[in-house]
Design an enzyme around this catalytic site. Structure first.
Site, PDB file in Angstrom:
ATOM      1  N   ARG A 228       0.940  -1.174  -0.038  1.00  0.00           N
ATOM      2  CA  ARG A 228      -0.035  -0.049   0.167  1.00  0.00           C
ATOM      3  C   ARG A 228       0.876   1.147  -0.074  1.00  0.00           C
ATOM      4  NH1 ARG A 228      -3.785   2.868   4.516  1.00  0.00           N
ATOM      5  NH2 ARG A 228      -4.898   4.022   3.117  1.00  0.00           N
ATOM      6  N   HIS A 229       0.283   2.249  -0.558  1.00  0.00           N
ATOM      7  CA  HIS A 229       1.294   3.664  -0.489  1.00  0.00           C
ATOM      8  C   HIS A 229       1.366   4.240   0.771  1.00  0.00           C
ATOM      9  CE1 HIS A 229      -2.579   5.848   0.152  1.00  0.00           C
ATOM     10  NE2 HIS A 229      -3.160   5.213  -0.781  1.00  0.00           N
ATOM     11  N   HIS A 414      -3.277   0.360  -3.569  1.00  0.00           N
ATOM     12  CA  HIS A 414      -3.952   0.935  -2.612  1.00  0.00           C
ATOM     13  C   HIS A 414      -4.342  -0.201  -1.517  1.00  0.00           C
ATOM     14  CE1 HIS A 414      -4.845   4.363  -5.320  1.00  0.00           C
ATOM     15  NE2 HIS A 414      -4.797   3.319  -6.240  1.00  0.00           N
TER      16      HIS A 414
END
Length: 487
Positions: A228-229, A414
């Site tokens: 995930r970012h 995401h």
């Protein structure tokens, strides 16, 4: 030491009123214990915990705590076994969730849709953890359990489940196969293998390679690491963050140290960041920490894919920077793994930066990569099934376009991608959309999922990520004037 492993292990049948099984010959047992001791030392380093090898008498249990009148029949069945055949030696490292050590593990047999809000949804194959000491509130025929799939706690009908083995929910981290013992009488002269002079030998490795690195090199497989970012700026300062950092004439300034130092230029101006926010300064730091940890772990990154969202591309850029691959490896932007558009604000798909704009911002993106889904194909407010199908098609293309040999495919997207990009590879059906939404909220910045391809079994498996979780506390906003003057 591995070269002294016996081609066959002498086993002696032992029978008593409550036990039936084979005991390992002491000579062979000593060799196995020595290997177990060495493997435990390696495992302790990899798992960062205490690992103790078994020192008791080694045995293979066939039956235990049976009725006395069954003993004779069991002995006859055991007598028909021939334990002298050659075998392949495998050492495997597992771990279990220590939060559920004293729980019973149940496997779900039938589908169940909750009739009340305090009940768990059940799907066949799910696992439920049940604490026998916390069942006072449950009615007859019901139990209170925690779903391994969703982490939710609730009531469930016990007759929809069956008792599972505790080890069914353990996580397999590493497998080390160090040879196939063949029958000496059937060996051909031209046979190429790991056995020389009647002994079994491990694969050759450079003398300069450390023991841990050698163990890792022996087990590296094609893998998928979904990340995930990092922390996005609106996650800290809210949806109105852009109003806090822009002048009336559209210029950007930095009102807080956690705002990025600068923003890249984009064709639709600073307002374009409203639906496509960048990383915060802490998000950049998180990404670099993750890249630094991946560099230290020694994982061989062979390809990098990213969602077209700016926060994801920036995360991939900073990870590659710490891996010393920023100039060597181009980021392949894949719109097919963009966030579920139902969760995006507005009635139109968000306006994202083009590849040309990203390159102008000094981000090394590939212009040759042909994505599974073009940017224009993203539709606003798509259904859940359309979203998971999009991710499944995308991840399969990403995997198939990479070499079949060992290496790690890095996917930066995401929180939802940790589920939607791994379940298709694992052969698991999509989650219930309500469970999916609840699960995604729990995924932190730089959360990771790691899958390995097991070619021998013809499937992908979920294993522990190569680096540890990043956890940190919040830092509240501080106004020194109000604090001093009390106004």
């Amino acid at each position: 030491m591995l070269g002294s492993f016996p081609l066959t292990v002498p086993l002696a049948l032992h029978s008593s009123i409550s036990y039936l099984g084979f005991f390992v010959n002491e000579g062979s047992a000593d060799v196995i214990r020595e290997f177990a001791k060495a493997f435990a030392m390696e495992a302790a380093v990899l798992a960062d915990c205490s690992v103790k090898p078994c020192t008791k008498q080694l045995h293979l249990t066939l039956a235990h705590k049976f009725y006395p009148h069954h003993q004779r029949t069991l002995e006859q069945l055991a007598g028909a076994l021939h334990p002298g055949h050659s075998c392949q030696w495998i050492a495997a490292l597992y771990s279990r969730d220590m939060r559920f050590v004293h729980y019973q593990t149940l496997r779900v047999l039938f589908q169940y849709k909750p009739q009340n809000v305090d009940e768990l949804p059940l799907s066949p194959g799910d696992y439920i953890f049940v604490d026998p000491c916390q069942q006072q509130e449950a009615s007859e025929g019901w139990v209170i359990g925690i779903s391994r799939r969703t982490g939710c706690r609730g009531f469930l009908p016990k007759n929809y489940t069956d008792r599972a083995r505790e080890c069914d929910t353990w996580v397999k981290h590493r497998i080390y196969t160090f040879g196939q013992a063949a029958d000496p009488n059937s060996r051909e002269d031209g046979e190429a293998g790991s056995r020389r002079n009647g002994e079994l030998h491990p694969p050759q490795r450079p003398r300069s390679m450390g023991s841990i690195q050698a163990l890792q090199a022996a087990i590296v497989r094609r893998s998928l690491l979904v990340v995930r970012h990092g922390e996005r700026v609106d996650q800290v300062f809210g949806r109105a963050w852009l109003q806090q950092c822009s002048t009336p004439d559209g210029r950007y300034f930095r009102p807080d140290l956690n705002f990025p130092y600068s923003l890249p230029r984009r064709s639709n101006g600073i307002r374009g960041f409203e639906s496509d926010p960048p990383l915060s300064a802490c998000g950049i730091f998180q990404s670099r920490m993750a890249g630094e940890a991946l560099l230290g772990s020694g994982v061989p990154i062979t390809a990098v894919y990213s969602s077209p969202a700016l926060r994801c591309v920036q995360t991939a850029q900073h990870i590659l920077g710490e891996l010393k691959l920023e100039k060597k490896m181009k980021i392949r932007v894949e719109p097919g793994i963009f966030e579920w558009t139902k969760w995006e604000a507005g009635k139109t798909a968000p306006t994202l930066m083009t590849l040309e704009e990203l390159k102008e911002a000094s981000i090394n993106v590939s212009t040759e990569y042909r994505p599974a889904f073009p940017l224009a194909s993203l539709m606003p407010a798509e259904s859940y099934s359309e979203y998971v199908d999009r991710c499944a098609v995308s991840v399969r293309q990403m995997v198939s376009s990479c070499p079949q040999d060992a290496g790690v495919i890095l996917v930066v997207a995401h929180g939802s991608a940790l589920d939607s990009c791994t379940r298709p590879l694992l052969g698991l059906p999509p989650r219930d959309s309500a469970d999916f939404a609840q699960l995604v909220r729990k995924i932190p910045s730089l959360g990771m999922c790691f899958c390995e391809e097991n070619k021998e079994a013809g499937q992908w498996e979920l294993v522990a990520p190569p680096v540890k979780t990043l956890t940190h506390g919040s830092n509240s906003a501080f106004n020194w004037r109000n604090w001093i003057l009390g106004s």
